[in-house]
Design a protein around this motif. Structure first.
Motif, PDB file in Angstrom:
ATOM      1  N   LEU A 192     -14.578  28.160 -30.025  1.00  0.00           N
ATOM      2  CA  LEU A 192     -14.818  27.885 -31.441  1.00  0.00           C
ATOM      3  C   LEU A 192     -15.299  29.133 -32.181  1.00  0.00           C
ATOM      4  CD1 LEU A 192     -16.536  24.366 -31.172  1.00  0.00           C
ATOM      5  CD2 LEU A 192     -14.137  24.869 -31.676  1.00  0.00           C
ATOM      6  N   GLU A 193     -16.137  29.917 -31.505  1.00  0.00           N
ATOM      7  CA  GLU A 193     -16.610  31.159 -32.119  1.00  0.00           C
ATOM      8  C   GLU A 193     -15.477  32.166 -32.265  1.00  0.00           C
ATOM      9  OE1 GLU A 193     -19.822  32.308 -29.594  1.00  0.00           O
ATOM     10  OE2 GLU A 193     -21.300  31.048 -30.653  1.00  0.00           O
ATOM     11  N   LYS A 194     -14.554  32.139 -31.314  1.00  0.00           N
ATOM     12  CA  LYS A 194     -13.382  33.015 -31.379  1.00  0.00           C
ATOM     13  C   LYS A 194     -12.514  32.653 -32.596  1.00  0.00           C
ATOM     14  CE  LYS A 194      -9.420  34.478 -28.563  1.00  0.00           C
ATOM     15  NZ  LYS A 194      -8.679  34.219 -27.288  1.00  0.00           N
ATOM     16  N   ILE A 195     -12.374  31.355 -32.865  1.00  0.00           N
ATOM     17  CA  ILE A 195     -11.625  30.894 -34.039  1.00  0.00           C
ATOM     18  C   ILE A 195     -12.337  31.333 -35.311  1.00  0.00           C
ATOM     19  CG2 ILE A 195     -10.888  28.832 -35.316  1.00  0.00           C
ATOM     20  CD1 ILE A 195     -10.633  27.431 -32.547  1.00  0.00           C
ATOM     21  N   GLN A 196     -13.673  31.253 -35.291  1.00  0.00           N
ATOM     22  CA  GLN A 196     -14.452  31.662 -36.458  1.00  0.00           C
ATOM     23  C   GLN A 196     -14.259  33.143 -36.765  1.00  0.00           C
ATOM     24  OE1 GLN A 196     -18.661  31.021 -36.043  1.00  0.00           O
ATOM     25  NE2 GLN A 196     -19.126  31.666 -38.142  1.00  0.00           N
TER      26      GLN A 196
END
Length: 362
Positions: free
Chosen positions: A324-328
């Motif tokens: 999810l942080e990678k998507i952010q």
């Protein structure tokens, strides 16, 4: 026009009951249907009788009768024998075939009226006048179902649907194009939207089982007047399209449950492209790998619940948080936050809509 097969069935039934042979010919002396060998029947006898002033006549031991429709002689019926029984059976046969012709003409007139009504090809005054002439209630509550079949010209599906609603004489079923069947359903007193899904499920199950035809079904809103049936049809058509774009897993779609998909469907492409550019910049969703897309969809399915999503994906919670942080980082949107998640979800729907429009602009 009534078919020869229908006429043949009718006179076969009369022959079985009365034992009087019958033959139906056109005004040129060609046999349309018969229960006996009529080779010795001279064509000129039929033609001369059709042109005469008499409604019935005995010629060479046969009773001749005219079958007239809308003031014009359509057929000549011949009853074998010159007895009273032959005359009576001949008169009954003429009446029966004439009534069949009227029924078939009315059915064709109704089909033509319904198709023109759906396509908005009628003036308002014509709608009410023709509905009255065809004995169609103009103020009944109705809704339009649109059934899309997998195969073109699926006559089996059409006939199965007609059999399913054979007792519903006030419902109309017609095919508007190669793959779409229309059901205009008149609601009974007390029926509402909660009943429409049940009807759609019955239609789906019946066509899947009997016609071996996988179908998608959509329906519009309930209308109170005959003039608004085309509105319900347009809504059903939109529901079918929107369902295929945004809710492909569903086979039954209701116009009044389309939600935000209905709004996106009506956006111009230029506005969609502008919105996607603002949200994603150069990192479009189509560039995401399969793992990322599965993670996003599963996260949304579980209402942004990290623990439940990690359990269903069979990954550690920290692994999911990392994804999810990678998507952010790539999009600037933290989909763990409701506002960003909503923006992301809408953007994904817009991307699906743009893909559909580029593939099928019409």
């Amino acid at each position: 026009m009534i078919t020869n097969q229908v006429i043949q069935t009718s006179i076969d039934e009369l022959r079985a009951i009365t034992r009087v042979d019958l033959c139906v010919m056109d005004i040129d002396g060609r046999v349309a249907a018969t229960t006996f060998e009529s080779n010795d029947m001279e064509a000129n006898l039929v033609t001369d009788f059709a042109e005469s002033m008499a409604d019935s006549q005995v010629i060479n031991g046969y009773h001749f009768f005219k079958i007239v429709d809308e003031g014009r002689v359509e057929y000549v019926l011949v009853s074998k024998g010159n007895t009273e029984d032959a005359y009576m059976v001949g008169k009954i046969a003429v009446s029966q075939i004439h009534n069949l012709m009227i029924a078939y003409r009315e059915r064709l007139d109704k089909d033509n009226f319904i198709q023109n009504l759906l396509l908005d090809n009628l003036l308002l005054v014509d709608i009410y006048n023709k509905a009255k002439r065809l004995h169609i209630d103009v103020e009944a509550r109705r809704v339009v179902f649109l059934i899309e079949t997998r195969n073109e010209k699926d006559n089996m599906a059409l006939e199965t649907l007609k059999m399913l609603f054979v007792s519903r004489v006030k419902d109309f079923i017609t095919a508007v194009d190669e793959r779409n069947i229309i059901l205009i359903h008149e609601l009974k007193e007390g029926e509402g939207y909660e009943n429409l899904d049940e009807i759609a499920m019955v239609v789906r199950d019946m066509l899947n089982a009997e016609a071996m035809s996988a179908v998608r079904i959509a329906y519009g809103t309930i209308v109170d007047e005959i003039k608004d049936v085309s509105k319900s049809y347009k809504e059903a058509k939109m529901a079918l399209d929107v369902g295929k774009i945004f809710y492909s897993e569903k086979v039954i779609m209701a116009y009044n449950t389309l939600g935000i998909g209905r709004l996106i469907y009506q956006l111009p492409m230029s506005l969609c492209e502008m919105f996607i550019k603002e949200v994603f910049g150069d990192c479009l969703p189509e560039t995401f790998d399969e793992e990322t897309l599965v993670t996003i969809n599963k996260f949304f399915e579980n209402s942004l619940n990290v623990s439940e999503t990690s359990r269903q994906l069979f990954v550690h919670r920290n692994t999911l948080v990392y994804r999810l942080e990678k998507i952010q980082k790539s999009t600037g949107l933290d989909i763990r936050v409701f506002e960003d998640a909503m923006t992301f979800k809408i953007a994904l729907m817009v991307v699906n809509y743009m893909k559909h429009m580029k593939k099928d602009p019409y």
